[in-house]
Write a protein that holds these residues in place. Sequence first.
Motif, PDB file in Angstrom:
ATOM      1  N   ASP A 143     -75.173  16.032 115.121  1.00 25.06           N
ATOM      2  CA  ASP A 143     -76.644  15.385 115.352  1.00 25.06           C
ATOM      3  C   ASP A 143     -77.630  16.357 115.042  1.00 25.06           C
ATOM      4  O   ASP A 143     -77.473  17.714 115.455  1.00 25.06           O
ATOM      5  CB  ASP A 143     -76.930  14.842 116.508  1.00 25.06           C
ATOM      6  CG  ASP A 143     -78.281  14.315 116.806  1.00 25.06           C
ATOM      7  OD1 ASP A 143     -79.108  14.478 115.993  1.00 25.06           O
ATOM      8  OD2 ASP A 143     -78.371  13.230 117.669  1.00 25.06           O
ATOM      9  N   GLY A 197     -81.664  13.549 115.273  1.00 25.55           N
ATOM     10  CA  GLY A 197     -81.408  12.331 114.625  1.00 25.55           C
ATOM     11  C   GLY A 197     -81.496  12.106 112.943  1.00 25.55           C
ATOM     12  O   GLY A 197     -81.218  11.119 112.560  1.00 25.55           O
ATOM     13  N   THR A 239     -76.970  12.550 110.849  1.00 27.13           N
ATOM     14  CA  THR A 239     -75.882  12.203 111.801  1.00 27.13           C
ATOM     15  C   THR A 239     -74.527  11.887 111.133  1.00 27.13           C
ATOM     16  O   THR A 239     -74.649  11.441 110.170  1.00 27.13           O
ATOM     17  CB  THR A 239     -76.221  11.066 112.946  1.00 27.13           C
ATOM     18  OG1 THR A 239     -76.297  10.198 112.366  1.00 27.13           O
ATOM     19  CG2 THR A 239     -77.501  11.828 113.785  1.00 27.13           C
ATOM     20  N   ASP A 288     -71.088  10.149 113.089  1.00 30.05           N
ATOM     21  CA  ASP A 288     -70.395   9.973 114.243  1.00 30.05           C
ATOM     22  C   ASP A 288     -68.943   9.997 114.287  1.00 30.05           C
ATOM     23  O   ASP A 288     -68.293  10.577 113.078  1.00 30.05           O
ATOM     24  CB  ASP A 288     -70.903   8.362 114.459  1.00 30.05           C
ATOM     25  CG  ASP A 288     -70.417   7.284 113.574  1.00 30.05           C
ATOM     26  OD1 ASP A 288     -69.435   7.826 112.624  1.00 30.05           O
ATOM     27  OD2 ASP A 288     -70.591   6.179 113.485  1.00 30.05           O
TER      28      ASP A 288
END
Length: 199
Positions: free
Chosen positions: A136, A140, A143, A145
């Motif tokens: 991150d 944001g 990013t 994941d």
Amino acid sequence: LEISTTESRDITLSAGAGSGNLLISAANLMLSATSADFYVPINMHTNDIDNVGTLTADEAYIGSTLHLYTGAGIDYVSSNRPLYIASAGDVTLDANSANNNIIIKALNFNVDSSGNTVIAGSLTVAGISYLNGGIDVNSGKFTVDTSGNVYAAGNLDVDGTFTLGTGTMVMSSSGTASSISASSPLTIQTTSGDLNLQA
């Protein structure tokens, strides 16, 4: 040999002026006092120093182990000047238990008991970085994941080849048209099968 006094008086062991030395040779040097202050270099090349009070020295050379015992509370090694730890080999900070933590507190570098680390400056890593919990950047703005999904809030500039595998490239926007632009001739090709453009 025991030297003691029952009154509130000092006991002085003096080696005299000049180059005289006070030599203590024992298996262990045990200091038991409210405070034990030394304002000359302490040199223990082979033995341990066990201190239950306060040990103060201009220089301390310890060839074996320095033990800190308080029974309860926190043990401290403190300095009112810059503190340096220098070693010809490894320097190990061992919490000595899976339930204990090594906590580093400083203005520009901080590690708390949960392992959270704050670095005020740059971090340069020569080897590979394993970031298994995701990435991150700037709250944001960029990013990644744990599934490998990538989000970029800004522009994506690619100098090399952009290869799309078995997945689908989806362009979506809120109220404005999405576009693909190039400052030089743009080629979109498929190595196998048809190229479908659908409106």
